[in-house]
Write an enzyme that holds these catalytic residues in place. Structure first.
Site, PDB file in Angstrom:
ATOM      1  N   LYS A  74      41.141  44.398  45.225  1.00 56.70           N
ATOM      2  CA  LYS A  74      40.768  44.344  43.806  1.00 56.70           C
ATOM      3  C   LYS A  74      40.662  45.740  43.256  1.00 56.70           C
ATOM      4  CE  LYS A  74      39.063  42.181  40.132  1.00 56.70           C
ATOM      5  NZ  LYS A  74      40.132  42.882  39.364  1.00 56.70           N
ATOM      6  N   LYS A  98      33.271  50.774  46.421  1.00 57.04           N
ATOM      7  CA  LYS A  98      32.539  50.315  45.237  1.00 57.04           C
ATOM      8  C   LYS A  98      32.240  48.815  45.316  1.00 57.04           C
ATOM      9  CE  LYS A  98      34.560  51.809  41.548  1.00 57.04           C
ATOM     10  NZ  LYS A  98      35.399  52.001  40.334  1.00 57.04           N
ATOM     11  N   LYS A 110      44.409  49.515  44.193  1.00 57.41           N
ATOM     12  CA  LYS A 110      44.600  50.214  42.918  1.00 57.41           C
ATOM     13  C   LYS A 110      46.090  50.386  42.699  1.00 57.41           C
ATOM     14  CE  LYS A 110      42.008  52.440  39.784  1.00 57.41           C
ATOM     15  NZ  LYS A 110      40.569  52.257  39.556  1.00 57.41           N
ATOM     16  N   THR A 194      31.542  48.348  32.083  1.00 58.48           N
ATOM     17  CA  THR A 194      31.440  49.586  32.866  1.00 58.48           C
ATOM     18  C   THR A 194      30.388  50.508  32.240  1.00 58.48           C
ATOM     19  OG1 THR A 194      33.789  49.319  33.356  1.00 58.48           O
ATOM     20  CG2 THR A 194      32.788  51.404  33.982  1.00 58.48           C
ATOM     21  N   ASN A 225      36.884  53.698  26.582  1.00 59.07           N
ATOM     22  CA  ASN A 225      36.119  52.463  26.701  1.00 59.07           C
ATOM     23  C   ASN A 225      34.761  52.697  27.381  1.00 59.07           C
ATOM     24  OD1 ASN A 225      35.697  49.587  26.791  1.00 59.07           O
ATOM     25  ND2 ASN A 225      36.297  49.668  28.933  1.00 59.07           N
ATOM     26  N   SER A 368      34.406  41.842  36.368  1.00 60.83           N
ATOM     27  CA  SER A 368      35.703  41.303  36.800  1.00 60.83           C
ATOM     28  C   SER A 368      35.480  40.166  37.792  1.00 60.83           C
ATOM     29  CB  SER A 368      36.539  42.385  37.497  1.00 60.83           C
ATOM     30  OG  SER A 368      37.261  43.135  36.553  1.00 60.83           O
TER      31      SER A 368
END
Ligand code: GLU
Length: 433
Positions: A74, A98, A110, A194, A225, A368
């Site tokens: 992810k 993370k 990623k 985030t 963002n 997510s």
């Protein structure tokens, strides 16, 4: 790029140094250690598309699947001119860590494409994203690898990924990607997650440090963002934001920026932060003197005399070149990998506390996870539920990192790694059994 000379923009080397420094405090089984030092799989693809003028251009795309001991790979897709394999490997590795720190059932991955998105039209971006999805199709899926937004990618782009995947698969599977628009099966609260997550982490850490947040001064590098939502929450909580910067410049108002909302509106209209000297709803260079504003370069934001600096842009913004000039006592890492390994040792010697990226910016992937769950269960949760679950997740992760730092007498980064490594080791042991 501002380069530390030791690791000339090689975030993967930085990431491995961080892992080694955590491993000095934790005896990891050698096989697991080796798995973490080497990604499970790296994929490099060519993505040729027709440009609007009829010419053909070929872009370079990447996906790194770092580790899936704890669940499907992810992590986001980044569109940026600096994207390369070393960067994507590091970012995928940080996702593994993370996701373990924030305790979501995912491994780390990623991806990205090397490009300057400002040079592409919307049609070109859509064709590029769809072609990239075709290239990724064999290795992504709801229980295999689940991409999401990152720098310069957004809900619309995630919608194209979901749609292209559905075409190839012959059925809709919205859980293949997160960070979608609400209409495409996205979650309430994902866009602000985030920034808000970072706010929860900072608030809890300040409590642990015995510091009263009200009136603390803050400088933020990066007003995308992440930086903008975080700035709003900090302002609401009574912290004083004195500086903001984006890639083109910034604002420094020592007495405090009067209204974050007005600056956001100004940036939306003008396309940049520089010049957004807002008094009420009037944002004009004429106000500069009235506000007592001072000149600021994009790099200058990190060395201002403030209590907290927040790098929320790219890697390597705190390097051995500027670390000695940092005056803040707290660094909240909202970007991934903003502090080089050498810079970190300098900051440590100087008593500066770093709240590490793999904790501070984990709010995005936490929501997510909620989005993925809602898609799999065909549910839609209201915003209140999503945000209260986010708060709970971030508080629990912050508590875990704080207690590990106390127990082992290590930095917060090492502590976050220790929390992650303990969890990864558990999955490693049960996979063997
Ligand atoms: N790109 C974000 C990150 O770096 C979010 C990843 C995700 O939601 O999968 O954490």
């Amino acid at each position: 790029m501002q380069g530390g000379s030791l690791h000339e923009h090689n975030p993967w080397e930085q990431a491995k140094s961080q892992l080694a420094s955590a491993e000095a405090h934790f005896a990891l089984p050698p096989l697991l250690s080796s798995r973490l030092e080497h990604p499970d799989r790296v994929l490099e693809v060519s993505v040729p598309i027709a440009m609007d003028d009829g010419s053909i251009k070929t872009f370079q795309g990447f996906r790194v699947q770092h580790n899936n001991l704890r669940g499907p790979y992810k992590g986001g897709l980044r569109y940026h001119q600096r994207v390369d394999m070393n960067e994507v490997k590091a970012l995928a590795f940080w996702m593994t860590m993370k996701n373990a720190v924030v305790d979501v059932p995912f491994g780390g991955g990623k991806g990205g494409i090397a490009l300057n998105p400002k040079e592409l039209s919307e049609g070109e971006l859509e064709r590029l994203t769809r072609e990239f999805t075709r290239k990724l199709f064999p290795v992504i899926g709801p229980s295999l690898d689940v991409p999401a937004p990152d720098i310069n990618t957004n809900p619309k782009i995630m919608g194209w990924v979901a749609d292209e995947y559905a075409k190839l698969r012959g059925k809709k599977e919205p859980a293949v990607v997160t960070g979608k628009a609400l209409a495409d099966g996205g979650s309430e609260g994902r866009e602000e997650a985030t920034g808000l997550g970072g706010f929860f982490v900072l608030s809890k850490m300040l409590q642990k440090f015995g510091k009263d947040p009200s009136g603390m001064t803050v400088a933020i590098q990066g007003f995308g963002n992440v930086g903008s939502f975080l700035a709003e929450h900090l302002e609401k909580a009574g912290l004083k934001i004195v500086a903001l910067s984006d890639s083109k410049g910034g604002l420094y108002i020592p007495n405090g920026i009067p209204s974050i909302a007005a600056v956001e509106e100004c940036k939306r209209k003008s396309g940049k932060l520089a010049g957004c000297y807002c008094v009420g709803t009037v944002c004009d260079i004429e106000n500069k003197g009235k506000l007592g504003a001072q000149e600021l370069s994009p790099e200058g934001v990190l060395t201002l005399p403030v209590d907290i600096i927040i790098p929320a842009a790219l890697e390597d913004s705190i390097t051995e070149e500027n670390a000695a000039n940092i005056k803040a006592s707290i660094v909240l890492e909202m970007a991934n990998g903003p502090t080089t390994f050498v810079a970190e040792t300098i900051l440590k010697e100087r008593g500066v506390t770093i709240i590490p990226d793999i904790l501070a910016n984990a709010g995005g992937v936490a929501v997510s996870y909620f989005e993925w769950r809602q898609n799999l269960d065909n549910e839609h949760w209201d915003k209140e539920k999503v945000l209260s679950l986010l708060k709970e997740k971030m508080n629990t992760a912050t508590e875990a990192v704080w207690s590990a730092s106390q127990k082992y007498q290590v930095t917060l980064r090492e502590a976050a790694y220790l929390v992650a490594l303990e969890r990864l080791e558990k999955s490693f042991d049960s996979a063997k059994a």
